[in-house]
Design a protein around this motif. Structure first.
Motif, mmCIF file in Angstrom:
data_model
loop_
_atom_site.group_PDB
_atom_site.id
_atom_site.type_symbol
_atom_site.label_atom_id
_atom_site.label_comp_id
_atom_site.label_asym_id
_atom_site.label_seq_id
_atom_site.Cartn_x
_atom_site.Cartn_y
_atom_site.Cartn_z
ATOM 1 N N SER A 28 0.832 -1.199 0.000
ATOM 2 C CA SER A 28 0.000 0.000 0.000
ATOM 3 C C SER A 28 0.871 1.255 0.000
ATOM 4 O O SER A 28 0.614 2.208 -0.734
ATOM 5 C CB SER A 28 -0.922 -0.007 1.226
ATOM 6 N N GLY A 29 1.928 1.228 0.804
ATOM 7 C CA GLY A 29 2.872 2.349 0.822
ATOM 8 C C GLY A 29 3.564 2.512 -0.522
ATOM 9 O O GLY A 29 3.749 3.628 -1.012
ATOM 10 N N SER A 59 2.372 1.709 -3.444
ATOM 11 C CA SER A 59 1.381 2.282 -4.348
ATOM 12 C C SER A 59 1.288 3.795 -4.170
ATOM 13 O O SER A 59 1.282 4.553 -5.147
ATOM 14 C CB SER A 59 0.020 1.619 -4.095
ATOM 15 N N ASP A 60 1.234 4.249 -2.925
ATOM 16 C CA ASP A 60 1.148 5.688 -2.648
ATOM 17 C C ASP A 60 2.396 6.433 -3.113
ATOM 18 O O ASP A 60 2.311 7.492 -3.728
ATOM 19 C CB ASP A 60 0.945 5.935 -1.147
ATOM 20 N N VAL A 61 3.571 5.874 -2.824
ATOM 21 C CA VAL A 61 4.827 6.528 -3.195
ATOM 22 C C VAL A 61 5.007 6.543 -4.712
ATOM 23 O O VAL A 61 5.433 7.544 -5.289
ATOM 24 C CB VAL A 61 6.031 5.859 -2.495
ATOM 25 N N ARG A 120 2.648 6.621 -6.932
ATOM 26 C CA ARG A 120 1.729 7.656 -7.427
ATOM 27 C C ARG A 120 2.335 9.039 -7.241
ATOM 28 O O ARG A 120 2.350 9.849 -8.168
ATOM 29 C CB ARG A 120 0.394 7.555 -6.694
ATOM 30 N N ASP A 121 2.853 9.314 -6.050
ATOM 31 C CA ASP A 121 3.467 10.614 -5.781
ATOM 32 C C ASP A 121 4.639 10.885 -6.723
ATOM 33 O O ASP A 121 4.785 11.989 -7.251
ATOM 34 C CB ASP A 121 3.945 10.700 -4.324
ATOM 35 N N GLU A 122 5.490 9.884 -6.933
ATOM 36 C CA GLU A 122 6.653 10.053 -7.805
ATOM 37 C C GLU A 122 6.234 10.274 -9.262
ATOM 38 O O GLU A 122 6.806 11.103 -9.966
ATOM 39 C CB GLU A 122 7.601 8.856 -7.694
#
Length: 146
Positions: free
Chosen positions: A56-57, A59-61, A63-65
């Motif tokens: 999950s982390g 996926s979030d990172v 997306r941010d990158e």
């Protein structure tokens, strides 16, 4: 395990390949984060909840990158980056994002390895080394061309 495929006939009237047959890979299963976490849990000493937290982390990172314009490189898998769909403008001064920027996509580029066979050098996806294909079954001609 193998990648399954089905055979299809090109029925487009304007195609130069009309009537010819092609194979298309089919999806035989969906691997979710939950199912992959369960497999990783069985193969390691890490708990499923910890694995899901990391995925999950990730996926979030990612997306941010990607939103920051970065290329995201996953060792052993490949890289991801954002691509744009645009329309051309006649001049540089006429180009406007609101008019010419039509969309985006994520571009995946698999990590590759060099293969040398009979003196010919090719590149192939490292993650898919040893891939095998298998026809998904036989069909009647009517069923295949739909």
């Amino acid at each position: 395990m193998s990648v399954k495929y089905k055979l299809y006939q090109d029925t487009r009237k304007t195609s130069p390949n009309q009537g010819k047959w092609y194979a298309r890979a089919t999806v035989s299963n969906v691997a979710t984060m939950q199912s992959m976490a369960e497999k990783i849990e069985r193969a390691t000493t890490v708990t499923r909840s910890d694995i899901l937290a990391v995925l999950s982390g990730l996926s979030d990172v990612m997306r941010d990158e990607l939103l920051a314009g970065s290329r995201v490189v996953m060792d052993g898998i490949g890289s991801f980056k954002v691509g744009m769909k645009t329309r051309p403008a006649d001049t540089l001064e006429e180009w406007m994002p609101s008019r010419h920027l039509k969309g985006y996509r994520i571009i995946f580029r698999p990590e590759t390895i060099d293969n040398v066979s009979n003196g010919v050098r090719t590149r192939s996806a490292k993650a898919l080394q040893g891939i095998k294909f298998e026809e998904m079954g036989r069909y009647s001609v009517d069923e295949v061309s739909e």
